[in-house]
Design a protein around this motif. Structure first.
Motif, PDB file in Angstrom:
ATOM      1  N   UNK A 135      40.550  36.799  28.615  1.00 12.94           N
ATOM      2  CA  UNK A 135      39.962  36.265  29.454  1.00 12.94           C
ATOM      3  C   UNK A 135      40.476  36.716  30.847  1.00 12.94           C
ATOM      4  N   UNK A 136      39.880  36.471  32.070  1.00 10.53           N
ATOM      5  CA  UNK A 136      40.158  36.901  33.275  1.00 10.53           C
ATOM      6  C   UNK A 136      41.736  36.640  33.638  1.00 10.53           C
ATOM      7  N   UNK A 137      42.016  35.593  33.229  1.00 12.04           N
ATOM      8  CA  UNK A 137      43.467  34.964  33.350  1.00 12.04           C
ATOM      9  C   UNK A 137      44.339  36.034  32.693  1.00 12.04           C
ATOM     10  N   UNK A 138      44.171  36.824  31.594  1.00  7.57           N
ATOM     11  CA  UNK A 138      45.082  37.751  31.358  1.00  7.57           C
ATOM     12  C   UNK A 138      45.209  38.976  32.012  1.00  7.57           C
ATOM     13  N   UNK A 139      44.191  39.229  32.774  1.00 12.01           N
ATOM     14  CA  UNK A 139      44.331  40.611  33.517  1.00 12.01           C
ATOM     15  C   UNK A 139      45.147  40.391  34.642  1.00 12.01           C
ATOM     16  N   UNK A 140      46.215  39.529  34.967  1.00 10.06           N
ATOM     17  CA  UNK A 140      46.858  39.345  36.136  1.00 10.06           C
ATOM     18  C   UNK A 140      48.478  39.595  35.554  1.00 10.06           C
ATOM     19  N   UNK A 141      48.583  39.731  34.293  1.00  8.22           N
ATOM     20  CA  UNK A 141      50.001  39.974  33.665  1.00  8.22           C
ATOM     21  C   UNK A 141      50.594  41.033  34.311  1.00  8.22           C
ATOM     22  N   UNK A 143      52.582  44.278  34.458  1.00  9.02           N
ATOM     23  CA  UNK A 143      52.709  45.539  33.850  1.00  9.02           C
ATOM     24  C   UNK A 143      51.153  46.225  33.206  1.00  9.02           C
ATOM     25  N   UNK A 144      50.312  45.213  33.237  1.00 12.19           N
ATOM     26  CA  UNK A 144      49.105  45.589  32.693  1.00 12.19           C
ATOM     27  C   UNK A 144      48.180  46.322  33.636  1.00 12.19           C
ATOM     28  N   UNK A 145      47.419  47.574  33.226  1.00 11.71           N
ATOM     29  CA  UNK A 145      46.891  48.376  34.151  1.00 11.71           C
ATOM     30  C   UNK A 145      45.330  48.455  33.763  1.00 11.71           C
ATOM     31  N   UNK A 146      44.695  48.175  34.902  1.00 10.35           N
ATOM     32  CA  UNK A 146      43.082  47.807  34.957  1.00 10.35           C
ATOM     33  C   UNK A 146      42.419  48.978  35.377  1.00 10.35           C
ATOM     34  N   UNK A 147      41.239  49.251  35.134  1.00 12.55           N
ATOM     35  CA  UNK A 147      40.265  50.418  35.653  1.00 12.55           C
ATOM     36  C   UNK A 147      39.008  49.769  35.888  1.00 12.55           C
ATOM     37  N   UNK A 180      43.561  33.345  45.810  1.00 18.13           N
ATOM     38  CA  UNK A 180      44.051  34.485  46.578  1.00 18.13           C
ATOM     39  C   UNK A 180      45.207  35.098  45.847  1.00 18.13           C
ATOM     40  N   UNK A 181      46.082  34.150  45.549  1.00 22.09           N
ATOM     41  CA  UNK A 181      47.405  34.710  44.706  1.00 22.09           C
ATOM     42  C   UNK A 181      46.628  35.167  43.424  1.00 22.09           C
ATOM     43  N   UNK A 182      45.981  34.716  42.793  1.00 25.80           N
ATOM     44  CA  UNK A 182      45.357  35.399  41.574  1.00 25.80           C
ATOM     45  C   UNK A 182      44.674  36.972  41.841  1.00 25.80           C
ATOM     46  N   UNK A 183      44.016  36.922  42.780  1.00 26.11           N
ATOM     47  CA  UNK A 183      43.237  38.006  43.066  1.00 26.11           C
ATOM     48  C   UNK A 183      44.453  39.230  43.510  1.00 26.11           C
ATOM     49  N   UNK A 184      45.465  38.683  44.301  1.00 25.53           N
ATOM     50  CA  UNK A 184      46.235  39.613  44.634  1.00 25.53           C
ATOM     51  C   UNK A 184      47.164  40.237  43.385  1.00 25.53           C
ATOM     52  N   UNK A 185      47.455  39.404  42.557  1.00 25.23           N
ATOM     53  CA  UNK A 185      48.066  40.092  41.311  1.00 25.23           C
ATOM     54  C   UNK A 185      46.794  40.737  40.488  1.00 25.23           C
ATOM     55  N   UNK A 186      45.636  40.376  40.733  1.00 27.62           N
ATOM     56  CA  UNK A 186      44.641  41.114  39.974  1.00 27.62           C
ATOM     57  C   UNK A 186      44.529  42.660  40.340  1.00 27.62           C
ATOM     58  N   UNK A 187      44.348  42.822  41.767  1.00 28.77           N
ATOM     59  CA  UNK A 187      44.268  44.162  42.381  1.00 28.77           C
ATOM     60  C   UNK A 187      45.689  44.795  42.171  1.00 28.77           C
ATOM     61  N   UNK A 209      43.585  56.496  30.538  1.00 26.62           N
ATOM     62  CA  UNK A 209      44.477  55.850  31.640  1.00 26.62           C
ATOM     63  C   UNK A 209      43.982  54.255  31.518  1.00 26.62           C
ATOM     64  N   UNK A 210      45.091  53.532  31.598  1.00 25.12           N
ATOM     65  CA  UNK A 210      44.671  52.195  31.774  1.00 25.12           C
ATOM     66  C   UNK A 210      44.711  51.128  30.257  1.00 25.12           C
ATOM     67  N   UNK A 211      44.737  49.967  30.373  1.00 26.01           N
ATOM     68  CA  UNK A 211      44.842  48.993  29.211  1.00 26.01           C
ATOM     69  C   UNK A 211      43.063  48.276  28.983  1.00 26.01           C
ATOM     70  N   UNK A 212      42.928  48.149  30.104  1.00 24.94           N
ATOM     71  CA  UNK A 212      41.451  47.479  30.235  1.00 24.94           C
ATOM     72  C   UNK A 212      40.484  48.131  31.113  1.00 24.94           C
ATOM     73  N   UNK A 213      39.316  48.552  30.922  1.00 26.05           N
ATOM     74  CA  UNK A 213      38.164  49.165  31.606  1.00 26.05           C
ATOM     75  C   UNK A 213      37.325  47.800  31.755  1.00 26.05           C
ATOM     76  N   UNK A 214      37.017  47.479  33.258  1.00 24.12           N
ATOM     77  CA  UNK A 214      36.115  46.319  33.244  1.00 24.12           C
ATOM     78  C   UNK A 214      34.739  47.147  33.792  1.00 24.12           C
TER      79      UNK A 214
END
Length: 337
Positions: A135-141, A143-147, A180-187, A209-214
């Motif tokens: 879920x979206x909440x998992x993407x703010x952990x 060490x995770x890399x998003x693309x 906003x705190x969530x989105x700061x961790x997300x970005x 590159x990355x752990x998750x492609x959105x």
């Protein structure tokens, strides 16, 4: 008199040649970055239909692809596109607001707000989902890399940002400080911001590159199909955003080129049963209950919210989130300090 006779004969021959010559119509479809394969499948079907009905008027359809906002800007700067098939309403609306290239009522000219299909956002993860992403909440952990593509240049990227924001707001009771705190961790977890969706696909799938492609649900499923060894898995979060794919003919351009009929029929064709079956085969959703029921195994049930519902309008979302100094700029800067 002999000279006049020769002129008369030449004139008759010219008229006969012109009358017998086949006319050729060319359409340029300006589209978003990850739609190449979809229109490569759709265009030959419409061309065959058109050529059968107009044997003396052979049709060619050319494609232009890129980040949807860049595509719209190119038209405003002079690209003579006949139709647009974009992934965000604002990238079509700007063609009216800044260029008067289309009428204000363009969304009312075709069904479903001139969106023949729609999608939502999904995650592409590595085989076995080693990071346990659901879920979206998992993407703010940490060490995770998003693309995902840059929201400044890509409708795909803007939908990703707004979907994450909306999911966070719904989860925290619409508390601005928490969102906003969530989105700061997300970005802060974004490894690469490419300019368009296909660039992000290349970064994740080819460069590793990355752990998750959105990206759009359609894009991530088609990526997975390209890799028979099942190197990837698709996760569709249950709380998600409605991503409309609006289309329009560019009135000023088709009037100048004499392509209005072909452009209009091309866009109406996208609503036909033949086209809609192709569209669902590429994992796009359609507003046809029967066809969606036939393809229910392709599309997980999701709870979709509209941009207008959470942000007031696309215009307001663009101003508050993506304009210079908006939330995207502020949180990205804060997240990387």
């Amino acid at each position: 008199m002999k000279v006049k006779g020769k002129k008369r004969v030449s004139g008759v021959l010219l008229i006969l040649f012109t009358a017998g010559a086949a006319h050729a119509t060319t359409l340029l479809n300006s589209s978003y970055d990850v739609s190449r394969e979809l229109f490569a499948a759709l265009n030959p079907l419409f061309i065959a239909q058109w050529d059968q009905a107009h044997p003396a008027d052979k049709l060619t359809i050319r494609q232009s692809h890129g980040g949807s906002s860049k595509q719209a800007l190119a038209i405003l700067q002079g690209l003579k596109a006949d139709v647009v098939t974009y992934n965000q309403v604002s990238d079509v609306q700007i063609l009216h607001d800044r260029g008067q290239l289309i009428p204000a009522n363009w969304q009312r000219r075709l069904p479903d707000n001139s969106s023949p299909f729609y999608s939502t956002m999904a995650f592409l993860v590595r085989k076995g989902n080693p990071k346990n992403i659901h879920d979206w909440s998992d993407l703010t952990r940490s060490g995770l890399q998003l693309v995902f593509p840059n929201p400044k240049t890509s409708g795909n990227g803007r939908y990703t940002w707004l979907a994450a924001w909306g999911a966070a707001a719904k989860a925290d009771g619409n508390t601005p400080t928490k969102t906003e705190a969530f989105m700061r961790r997300f970005v802060n977890n974004v490894a690469v911001f490419d300019t368009g969706g296909r660039g992000s696909t290349t970064t994740f799938a080819e460069r590793g590159i990355g752990d998750v492609l959105i990206s759009f649900e359609s894009e991530v499923n088609n990526i997975r199909q390209q890799y028979p060894a099942s190197q990837f898995e698709v996760v569709v979060p249950q709380t998600n955003i409605l991503a409309e794919f609006p289309v329009a003919r560019i009135d000023r351009n088709v009037a100048a080129d004499g392509n209005a009929e072909a452009a209009s029929q091309y866009l109406r064709f996208l609503y036909s049963p033949q086209a809609q079956k192709v569209i669902t085969s590429f994992y796009y959703r359609v507003n046809n209950p029967q066809l969606m029921a036939e393809n229910k195994s392709r599309f997980p049930q999701v709870s979709l919210f509209r941009v207008e519902d959470l942000f007031g309008s696309w215009e307001r979302a663009m101003q508050t989130q993506f304009a210079s100094g908006g939330e995207f700029d502020k949180l990205q800067s804060a997240g990387h300090k």
